[in-house]
Design an enzyme around this catalytic site. Sequence first.
Site, mmCIF file in Angstrom:
data_model
loop_
_atom_site.group_PDB
_atom_site.id
_atom_site.type_symbol
_atom_site.label_atom_id
_atom_site.label_comp_id
_atom_site.label_asym_id
_atom_site.label_seq_id
_atom_site.Cartn_x
_atom_site.Cartn_y
_atom_site.Cartn_z
ATOM 1 N N GLY A 104 4.389 6.724 -1.675
ATOM 2 C CA GLY A 104 4.316 6.492 -0.239
ATOM 3 C C GLY A 104 3.800 7.675 0.553
ATOM 4 N N ASP A 107 6.671 -7.253 2.426
ATOM 5 C CA ASP A 107 5.444 -6.871 3.129
ATOM 6 C C ASP A 107 5.084 -7.910 4.188
ATOM 7 O OD1 ASP A 107 3.847 -4.620 1.242
ATOM 8 O OD2 ASP A 107 5.188 -5.921 0.120
ATOM 9 N N THR A 139 4.777 -0.027 -1.805
ATOM 10 C CA THR A 139 5.180 -1.336 -2.345
ATOM 11 C C THR A 139 5.487 -1.258 -3.831
ATOM 12 O OG1 THR A 139 3.880 -2.513 -0.677
ATOM 13 C CG2 THR A 139 4.464 -3.739 -2.658
ATOM 14 N N LYS A 192 5.635 11.344 1.881
ATOM 15 C CA LYS A 192 5.031 12.647 1.578
ATOM 16 C C LYS A 192 4.867 13.492 2.833
ATOM 17 C CE LYS A 192 2.433 10.870 -2.418
ATOM 18 N NZ LYS A 192 2.363 9.425 -2.115
ATOM 19 N N LEU A 251 4.857 -1.968 5.015
ATOM 20 C CA LEU A 251 5.685 -1.544 3.882
ATOM 21 C C LEU A 251 4.875 -0.564 3.045
ATOM 22 C CD1 LEU A 251 7.827 -3.908 1.556
ATOM 23 C CD2 LEU A 251 7.088 -1.611 0.963
#
EC number: 3.1.3.7
Length: 358
Positions: free
Chosen positions: A268, A110, A179, A272, A176
Site C-alpha cells: 500500500g 473495493d 487490495t 508507505k 481500497l
Amino acid sequence: MAPMGIRLSPLGVAVFCLLGLGVLYHLYSGFLAGRFSLFGLGSEPGGAAAAPVAVADGGTVDLREMLAVSVLAAVRGGDEVRRVRESNVLEEKSKGKTREGADDKMTSGDVLSNRKMYYLLKTAFPNVQINTEEHVDATDQEVILWDHKIPEDILKEIATPKEVPAESVTVWIDPLDATQEYTEDLRKYVTTMVCVAVNGKPVLGVIHKPFSEYTAWAMVDGGSNVKARTAYNEKTPRIVVSRSHSGMVKQVALQTFGNQTTIIPAGGAGYKVLALLDVPDKSQEKADLYIHVTYIKKWDICAGNAILKALGGHMTTLSGEEISYTGSDGIEGGLLASIRMNHQALVRKLPDLEKTGH
C-alpha cells in the site's frame, strides 16, 4: 407597401430574419445545455476516470469544504472495507494482470467503498472531475448527502475559506489501497484515500486506516493533523518499498547507501507515506525514505504527495520530476518520497534506480 412610402428590400428583410434566428438559437442552445447538465442528462458515471458534469457556470469550491467531505468519504469508505473484511465474504476476483504479471485483484470491499466515496463527493461537488480506481456502475447510483458542517479540527487549522474554480479541480479516489494485502488479511497495510489536485498540483490529501481508525489529512499552505518526525537518517536510511519489488530496490539501495541500509517491504502506497511521518499507530512501521521503481497509478500516490508537500516534504519521479495529476492515470518514472532531507541530493544518489525499474 411600407408606411410613409418606404419600400423594404426583400434581401434586407431576409438578412434581418436570419440574424434574429441566429441570436435566438445562441440564447436557447446555451440555456438548454445548462438545463440538461443540471439534471445530469447525457452523462453517466464512467470507469476508472469518470468525466465531470458539464455545467454552464462551474463556479468555485471552498477547499476547506472539499477537505471536510474528503475526510468523511475516506472514513465512510473505510467502514465498508472493514465491514466486508470482518464478514469474510470478499467476493474476490481479478480485473486482469498487472505489468509485473500478478493478478490485479478486486473485492466487494473495493466496490462498496468506491460507491460510498464517489457518490458522497459527487453529490457534494457535482461540478468537479472525479477519477477513481474502480468502475462506477450507473445502476448503483445513489445520492449521499453532506450536512455542510466542517469539523472543528479543520476549522482550527484553516480559519478562512480557500476558494478555487471548480473547473481547476481534479479529485483522485483510492477506495481500497493494498487490495492484495486485504485478501491476505494483512490489515495494517490497508487504507482509503482521497486527493484533491488544483491545476494538476496536489493540494489536499487524506489517508485513512480503516482497521485502526486513524486518519491523516493535510492542505498545502493550509494546515494538517499530522506532522513530520523530529529526525531522519539520511546516511543509512530505512527505506520502505513494495513487498513485490523489495529485492529489486534492495540491490541498488545497498550499493548507494551501504550495507547498514534497512529495507522494509510493505503493502500500500498510503501506508508507505505514513511510514515517513509521526503517526500514533502502533502497527505503523517507521522509515526514512519511500522508493518505488515501477509504474504506479496516480490514485495510489496523490494523497500522500499532497500530505508530504503540505509538511515540506517531496514526492517526485526517480529523476526528480514533479508529478502532474491530470491526464493519464499513471506514471512511468518510479517514485522517491522524502521529508526533511535534501531531496535533490537523494535523486542524484540514485541514478540507476529508474533503469533498474524498467
